[in-house]
Write an enzyme that holds these catalytic residues in place. Structure first.
Site, PDB file in Angstrom:
ATOM      1  N   SER A  19      -0.707   4.767  11.230  1.00 11.80           N
ATOM      2  CA  SER A  19      -1.314   5.748  10.808  1.00 11.80           C
ATOM      3  C   SER A  19      -1.503   5.373   9.608  1.00 11.80           C
ATOM      4  CB  SER A  19      -0.598   6.402  11.487  1.00 11.80           C
ATOM      5  OG  SER A  19      -0.175   7.076  12.747  1.00 11.80           O
ATOM      6  N   CYS A  20      -1.989   6.522   9.044  1.00 15.98           N
ATOM      7  CA  CYS A  20      -2.737   6.595   7.881  1.00 15.98           C
ATOM      8  C   CYS A  20      -3.690   6.640   7.925  1.00 15.98           C
ATOM      9  CB  CYS A  20      -2.540   5.644   6.478  1.00 15.98           C
ATOM     10  SG  CYS A  20      -0.404   5.064   6.124  1.00 15.98           S
TER      11      CYS A  20
END
Length: 352
Positions: free
Chosen positions: A24-25
């Site tokens: 993610s991010c």
């Protein structure tokens, strides 16, 4: 435009992580009125993460930590950075207003060393960019003219696996670059239009997905999952739909609202996405105000550092703001006075 680089992998893997990968991010660039430019990002990671704030002055002697052909340099700019386990630079802004963000990139692939090009450990590569360049255009031009190999080794506990990343740059003009590693080349997508970066698929394919969603009214329907492609579409819409203001407080609130909306809820688990990672902290850099905001998802408040309150002069020494695991230290308001003198951490060497 493209620049050839070799062998890249992930900087945020210390021995305690094993094979747990972050998938993610989200990173966004806000282009407000009167040159009010801000860059925000979430850090999503599988396990508890140590991330501290560090002040690095001008004139620091650096080397690439990648064997005999390691690049060497002295820092041209001072910077305020967020570390990953105090072995790498995960995020940061330099005194000229250049911001670098490191995110996981599932589809990256890398060739072997060519035996000629200067080399650098991926752990220090974002710092190399912050140390040397004032603008995105300057960084892209130099990487094209003077390529370097970004080098890694296997993950600490699972030698059969190589981790993968990409890097975004943004500056005080609102310019952006997304740096990816595809089929043995470093591909740089360079445009003010590239406001958003997530994790997968490749940036070219993300643009195609975005083109598809442009035929849908985003005020009536947007893709809602926490997967990277859905977060990309939502972030692209929201970063331009939120209040556009030159008021630094309002602008920062707008960016935080987008990053929070595209974050992964705390402790979430999805059966068919075993690598999906919860959001642990978020940062927002105001390029015009020279202010760097941070918040932990387990802390009740936002704090920030005004870069004008820091001493970046050559010989000033390194300083550290200890934040603990997942930035658990509770802080509020402007915190530059809380930094303490500290020996710089040792960047993780590559495995050439």
């Amino acid at each position: 435009m493209s620049v050839r680089l070799f062998s890249c992998a992930f900087i945020l893997v210390a021995g305690l992580l094993g094979s747990a990968a972050a998938e993610s991010c989200t990173r966004v660039v806000y282009q407000g009125p009167d040159d009010r430019i801000l860059t925000g990002r979430s850090m999503d990671w599988k396990l508890p993460m140590v991330s501290n704030l560090w002040v690095f002055p001008r004139g620091m002697e650096r080397e690439g930590l990648a064997g005999d052909r390691s690049v060497t340099w002295n820092s041209r700019f001072g910077s305020l950075i967020t570390s990953g386990y105090d072995i790498s630079t995960a995020d940061g802004m330099n005194e000229a207003g250049l911001v670098a963000n490191l995110l996981w990139e599932v589809n990256a692939t890398y060739p072997d060393d060519d035996g000629e090009t200067p080399r650098i450990s991926v752990a220090i590569f974002p710092q190399y960019l912050l140390d040397r360049y004032a603008t995105v255009e300057e960084a892209v031009a130099d990487l094209k003219s003077n390529p370097i190999d970004v080098v890694t080794g296997p993950l600490p506990i699972d030698p059969s696996r190589f981790a993968t990343v990409h890097v975004s740059l943004s500056d005080a003009t609102g310019d952006s670059a997304v740096i990816e590693f595809i089929d043995g080349e470093m591909v740089i997508h360079h445009s003010r239009d590239y406001q958003v970066m997530t994790n997968e698929p490749t940036y070219e394919r993300q643009q195609a997905i975005l083109e598809y969603w442009e035929n849908v009214n985003p005020r009536e329907f947007l893709p809602g999952t926490v997967r990277a492609s859905d977060r990309f579409v939502r972030a692209q819409f929201y970063i331009n739909a939120v209040v556009q203001s030159d008021d630094p407080r309002v602008a920062a609130a707008s960016v935080f609202s987008v990053i929070r909306q595209t974050s992964v809820p705390w402790g979430i688990s999805i059966a068919d996405a075993p690598n999906l990672s919860t959001t642990r902290w978020r940062v927002v850099a105001d390029h015009k105000q020279r202010r760097y905001y941070a918040e932990s998802v387990i802390s009740p408040s936002v704090f920030w550092v005004d870069l004008d309150e820091l001493d970046f002069s050559e010989g000033a020494g390194t300083q550290k703001l200890d934040l603990g695991v997942d930035m658990e230290r509770v802080l509020s308001g402007e915190v530059s006075a809380l930094f303490e003198a500290a020996e710089p951490f040792a960047f993780q060497a590559a495995n050439p």
